[in-house]
Design a protein around this motif. Structure first.
Motif, PDB file in Angstrom:
ATOM      1  N   GLY A 113      39.897 -35.732   0.731  1.00 42.82           N
ATOM      2  CA  GLY A 113      40.416 -34.929   1.834  1.00 42.82           C
ATOM      3  C   GLY A 113      41.669 -35.465   2.485  1.00 42.82           C
ATOM      4  O   GLY A 113      42.022 -35.028   3.585  1.00 42.82           O
ATOM      5  N   GLU A 114      42.388 -36.398   1.811  1.00 48.99           N
ATOM      6  CA  GLU A 114      43.523 -37.016   2.502  1.00 48.99           C
ATOM      7  C   GLU A 114      44.626 -36.013   2.841  1.00 48.99           C
ATOM      8  O   GLU A 114      45.254 -36.093   3.899  1.00 48.99           O
ATOM      9  CB  GLU A 114      44.091 -38.185   1.689  1.00 48.99           C
ATOM     10  CG  GLU A 114      44.905 -37.822   0.457  1.00 48.99           C
ATOM     11  CD  GLU A 114      44.082 -37.785  -0.805  1.00 48.99           C
ATOM     12  OE1 GLU A 114      44.662 -37.971  -1.891  1.00 48.99           O
ATOM     13  OE2 GLU A 114      42.856 -37.572  -0.717  1.00 48.99           O
ATOM     14  N   HIS A 115      44.853 -35.010   1.975  1.00 50.43           N
ATOM     15  CA  HIS A 115      45.901 -34.029   2.268  1.00 50.43           C
ATOM     16  C   HIS A 115      45.470 -33.070   3.375  1.00 50.43           C
ATOM     17  O   HIS A 115      46.294 -32.649   4.192  1.00 50.43           O
ATOM     18  CB  HIS A 115      46.274 -33.268   1.010  1.00 50.43           C
ATOM     19  CG  HIS A 115      46.909 -34.121  -0.049  1.00 50.43           C
ATOM     20  ND1 HIS A 115      48.018 -34.896   0.191  1.00 50.43           N
ATOM     21  CD2 HIS A 115      46.579 -34.347  -1.347  1.00 50.43           C
ATOM     22  CE1 HIS A 115      48.358 -35.548  -0.911  1.00 50.43           C
ATOM     23  NE2 HIS A 115      47.487 -35.242  -1.856  1.00 50.43           N
ATOM     24  N   LEU A 116      44.196 -32.719   3.403  1.00 52.33           N
ATOM     25  CA  LEU A 116      43.692 -31.908   4.516  1.00 52.33           C
ATOM     26  C   LEU A 116      43.861 -32.645   5.837  1.00 52.33           C
ATOM     27  O   LEU A 116      44.285 -32.064   6.834  1.00 52.33           O
ATOM     28  CB  LEU A 116      42.217 -31.565   4.285  1.00 52.33           C
ATOM     29  CG  LEU A 116      41.906 -30.413   3.337  1.00 52.33           C
ATOM     30  CD1 LEU A 116      40.443 -30.439   2.936  1.00 52.33           C
ATOM     31  CD2 LEU A 116      42.255 -29.075   3.969  1.00 52.33           C
ATOM     32  N   ALA A 117      43.514 -33.938   5.836  1.00 54.06           N
ATOM     33  CA  ALA A 117      43.649 -34.727   7.064  1.00 54.06           C
ATOM     34  C   ALA A 117      45.104 -34.840   7.482  1.00 54.06           C
ATOM     35  O   ALA A 117      45.442 -34.702   8.666  1.00 54.06           O
ATOM     36  CB  ALA A 117      43.033 -36.115   6.856  1.00 54.06           C
ATOM     37  N   ARG A 118      45.983 -35.088   6.516  1.00 58.03           N
ATOM     38  CA  ARG A 118      47.397 -35.302   6.815  1.00 58.03           C
ATOM     39  C   ARG A 118      48.084 -33.994   7.234  1.00 58.03           C
ATOM     40  O   ARG A 118      48.829 -33.942   8.210  1.00 58.03           O
ATOM     41  CB  ARG A 118      48.104 -35.880   5.590  1.00 58.03           C
ATOM     42  CG  ARG A 118      49.580 -36.201   5.798  1.00 58.03           C
ATOM     43  CD  ARG A 118      50.219 -36.741   4.530  1.00 58.03           C
ATOM     44  NE  ARG A 118      49.519 -37.924   4.037  1.00 58.03           N
ATOM     45  CZ  ARG A 118      48.763 -37.945   2.935  1.00 58.03           C
ATOM     46  NH1 ARG A 118      48.623 -36.845   2.214  1.00 58.03           N
ATOM     47  NH2 ARG A 118      48.150 -39.046   2.556  1.00 58.03           N
ATOM     48  N   ASN A 119      47.837 -32.924   6.479  1.00 58.47           N
ATOM     49  CA  ASN A 119      48.528 -31.660   6.735  1.00 58.47           C
ATOM     50  C   ASN A 119      47.893 -30.834   7.843  1.00 58.47           C
ATOM     51  O   ASN A 119      48.572 -30.044   8.500  1.00 58.47           O
ATOM     52  CB  ASN A 119      48.555 -30.806   5.458  1.00 58.47           C
ATOM     53  CG  ASN A 119      49.249 -31.492   4.305  1.00 58.47           C
ATOM     54  OD1 ASN A 119      50.125 -32.331   4.513  1.00 58.47           O
ATOM     55  ND2 ASN A 119      48.871 -31.151   3.081  1.00 58.47           N
ATOM     56  N   GLY A 120      46.579 -31.010   8.032  1.00 60.82           N
ATOM     57  CA  GLY A 120      45.859 -30.129   8.941  1.00 60.82           C
ATOM     58  C   GLY A 120      45.373 -30.753  10.219  1.00 60.82           C
ATOM     59  O   GLY A 120      44.748 -30.082  11.038  1.00 60.82           O
ATOM     60  N   ASP A 121      45.646 -32.062  10.406  1.00 58.24           N
ATOM     61  CA  ASP A 121      45.211 -32.745  11.624  1.00 58.24           C
ATOM     62  C   ASP A 121      43.701 -32.592  11.819  1.00 58.24           C
ATOM     63  O   ASP A 121      43.222 -32.263  12.901  1.00 58.24           O
ATOM     64  CB  ASP A 121      45.970 -32.209  12.846  1.00 58.24           C
ATOM     65  CG  ASP A 121      45.851 -33.135  14.054  1.00 58.24           C
ATOM     66  OD1 ASP A 121      45.825 -34.360  13.847  1.00 58.24           O
ATOM     67  OD2 ASP A 121      45.764 -32.632  15.186  1.00 58.24           O
ATOM     68  N   VAL A 122      42.947 -32.831  10.744  1.00 56.85           N
ATOM     69  CA  VAL A 122      41.489 -32.758  10.783  1.00 56.85           C
ATOM     70  C   VAL A 122      40.903 -34.043  10.223  1.00 56.85           C
ATOM     71  O   VAL A 122      41.581 -34.805   9.525  1.00 56.85           O
ATOM     72  CB  VAL A 122      40.948 -31.552   9.969  1.00 56.85           C
ATOM     73  CG1 VAL A 122      41.434 -30.236  10.549  1.00 56.85           C
ATOM     74  CG2 VAL A 122      41.349 -31.676   8.490  1.00 56.85           C
ATOM     75  N   VAL A 123      39.647 -34.282  10.535  1.00 56.37           N
ATOM     76  CA  VAL A 123      38.869 -35.343   9.899  1.00 56.37           C
ATOM     77  C   VAL A 123      38.018 -34.702   8.821  1.00 56.37           C
ATOM     78  O   VAL A 123      37.350 -33.687   9.072  1.00 56.37           O
ATOM     79  CB  VAL A 123      37.980 -36.076  10.921  1.00 56.37           C
ATOM     80  CG1 VAL A 123      37.055 -37.079  10.221  1.00 56.37           C
ATOM     81  CG2 VAL A 123      38.830 -36.783  11.963  1.00 56.37           C
ATOM     82  N   THR A 124      38.051 -35.244   7.602  1.00 57.29           N
ATOM     83  CA  THR A 124      37.225 -34.705   6.533  1.00 57.29           C
ATOM     84  C   THR A 124      36.117 -35.684   6.178  1.00 57.29           C
ATOM     85  O   THR A 124      36.292 -36.903   6.264  1.00 57.29           O
ATOM     86  CB  THR A 124      38.046 -34.404   5.269  1.00 57.29           C
ATOM     87  OG1 THR A 124      38.491 -35.621   4.668  1.00 57.29           O
ATOM     88  CG2 THR A 124      39.244 -33.520   5.605  1.00 57.29           C
ATOM     89  N   VAL A 125      34.987 -35.131   5.755  1.00 60.92           N
ATOM     90  CA  VAL A 125      33.833 -35.934   5.335  1.00 60.92           C
ATOM     91  C   VAL A 125      33.298 -35.339   4.043  1.00 60.92           C
ATOM     92  O   VAL A 125      33.027 -34.138   3.973  1.00 60.92           O
ATOM     93  CB  VAL A 125      32.720 -35.937   6.397  1.00 60.92           C
ATOM     94  CG1 VAL A 125      31.550 -36.811   5.935  1.00 60.92           C
ATOM     95  CG2 VAL A 125      33.244 -36.383   7.745  1.00 60.92           C
TER      96      VAL A 125
END
Length: 500
Positions: A127-139
């Motif tokens: 989820g690193e791109h989701l976290a980086r692009n979307g300002d979210v925490v992924t699990v």
């Protein structure tokens, strides 16, 4: 907290203890974080127990083993992987923006794999791109699979153990994700295939209302959501027979080597396979306790629920299975007639003609693929979206139409790399071979931004796509993602709209 140094270790104090992660390209990554005690030895086939704390600083800079499993049935479409396996596998992978200031929406990924393969820690689902692009925490969740996770044999295994693992992981996220910069009051579950079915199963439990705020179901097999307990127990007895174990001595399953269990599981899958059917032996079971009712029955008028829904399918789900199935590829019209008659009875000829009219090339594989894509995935996904709409809840529907350049059409799992936008982790994937990279990045950006927008506020609209209206019984609006992006009205052969 100030920005953390790039490409270095990072250290965090949580309520469970100290933990060391990595910072890579502006994202903090914690790998293999335990959420349960090891379910090994005599604890095999038992419900999971929560981890209370750990001693010293936990090293979360490397992945831990994934659940024991055989080769994925979809390796020929998705690609393959070879990672360390162990029964001690109940861990999480967490990606977070590199600043701990504020609370970020949380996206929890529940992987697919027919409850028999896969892992939340696979690079495919990073989820690193989701976290980086979307300002979210992924699990990403790892949970028990196959017989170890879904054997139903009263007196030994209550069934749904892998689902109970997921629930414990979600409770861990609710209790602990704030330490990692996440907002425990803004959790979105995202699940594909068996992962989407898992979310649907959790939706049947009113006592969980409030545990998560939103749900994204990608290609959830809602048309075959639960096995009846008597069928699941019969499967367990067939499993014992292959292993040469008397039912009165079922406890011996706790001592058998994992490799022997996996070999028997493989043999059982081959023995029970039926033409055009893709359901494996070990599955969610409606046991009457943990899962007490069917999904739509649990969403009655008195249920508040308060969950936003985004749900959808790919256009040709079954192509990932049927393209490599020699019996499907060699099927003749008689087989097609028989299977349509089993589905529609005396109306089979009418519906078969309707499916033929939609296909320029009317091969048996295409007709059966369209039929079972609707039956297993699409029809009940639309029914669930309609039920959410009727309850006044946010309900958005999509269809993924982009065609694999490798003759796999818009097959099962094909949308996943577009949502994660991590093409670098899909090198060698047959279903993506020969793609137009510019087109991939354009479509991926549109989809990822929609999923992230939904996680932030329950609405997937953003400036990069046409207006995406909610799904209703009358409007039946579906956003199509392909080479062309835009809304269309849903239509399923054989449902109520087919008669209007």
């Amino acid at each position: 907290m100030d920005q953390i140094q790039q490409n270095a270790d990072c250290h965090l104090i949580t309520r469970l203890g100290a933990i060391k992660g990595s910072v890579i390209d502006n994202v903090r990554i914690y790998r293999g974080v335990p959420y349960a005690t090891p379910m090994v030895g005599e604890r095999r086939f038992s419900p999971p127990d929560p981890i209370e704390s750990w001693q010293g600083e936990y090293d979360a800079t490397r992945d831990r083993p994934i659940a024991p499993q055989n080769k994925s049935r979809l390796a020929a479409a998705m690609g393959d992987f070879a990672l360390e396996q162990d029964e001690d596998c109940l861990t999480l992978n967490i990606c977070a923006p590199n600043s701990q200031s504020g609370k970020h929406p949380v996206m929890v990924w529940i992987h697919g794999g027919a409850f028999t393969s896969g892992a939340g820690s696979l690079p495919w689902y990073s989820g690193e791109h989701l976290a980086r692009n979307g300002d979210v925490v992924t699990v990403g969740i790892n949970y028990r699979l196959g017989a170890l996770g879904f054997l139903y044999l009263p007196g030994l295994s209550d069934g749904n153990l892998g689902l109970k693992d997921q629930l414990l992981a979600l409770q861990w996220v609710k209790d602990n994700i704030e330490d990692f910069g996440g907002d425990p009051d803004n959790i979105t579950l995202v699940g594909q295939s068996a992962g989407g079915a898992s979310i649907a199963a959790l939706l049947t439990k009113p006592g969980l209302d409030g545990l998560f705020k939103r749900a994204v179901l990608q290609s959830a097999s809602l048309g075959r959501l639960f096995s009846p307990p008597e069928a699941a127990e019969k499967t367990a007895h067939s499993f014992l027979k292959i292993l040469g174990i008397n039912p009165q001595e079922a406890h011996k399953l706790k001592q058998l080597p994992v490799a022997q269990l996996l070999a028997a599981q493989q043999s059982l899958g081959i023995a029970e396979h039926r033409l055009a059917q893709t359901k494996p032996p070990f599955w969610l079971v409606r046991d009457g306790e943990f899962i007490a009712s069917e999904l739509l029955d649990s969403l009655d008028a008195g249920r508040r629920l308060n969950v936003d829904l985004l749900i959808g399918t790919t256009r040709e789900e079954m192509a990932a299975f049927y393209h490599f199935d020699a019996k499907i590829q060699s099927a003749d019209n008689r087989i097609v007639d028989d299977l349509f008659h089993a589905e529609f009875g005396d109306d089979a000829a009418h519906y078969l003609n309707s499916y033929r009219q939609r296909r320029a090339k009317q091969t048996p594989a295409a007709l059966l693929g369209d039929l079972y894509t609707d039956k297993v995935f699409r029809r009940d996904s639309l029914l669930l979206a309609e039920r959410f709409s009727q309850k006044g809840l946010a309900s958005y529907v999509y269809e993924f139409d982009w065609q694999s350049p490798n003759k796999l059409e818009a097959c099962h799992c094909l949308e996943i790399p577009f949502v994660f936008k991590n093409l670098e982790h899909w090198v060698g994937s047959p279903m993506l071979e020969g793609l137009d990279r510019e087109e991939f990045h354009g479509l991926s950006s549109s989809m990822q931004k929609a999923w992230v927008a939904f996680a932030h506020c329950g609405n997937p609209n953003h400036p990069g796509i046409p207006q995406w209206d909610q799904y209703t019984a009358t409007g039946r609006n579906v956003m199509h993602f392909g080479s062309v992006i835009g809304p269309q009205k849903a239509h399923i052969i054989g449902d109520q709209s087919d008669h209007t």
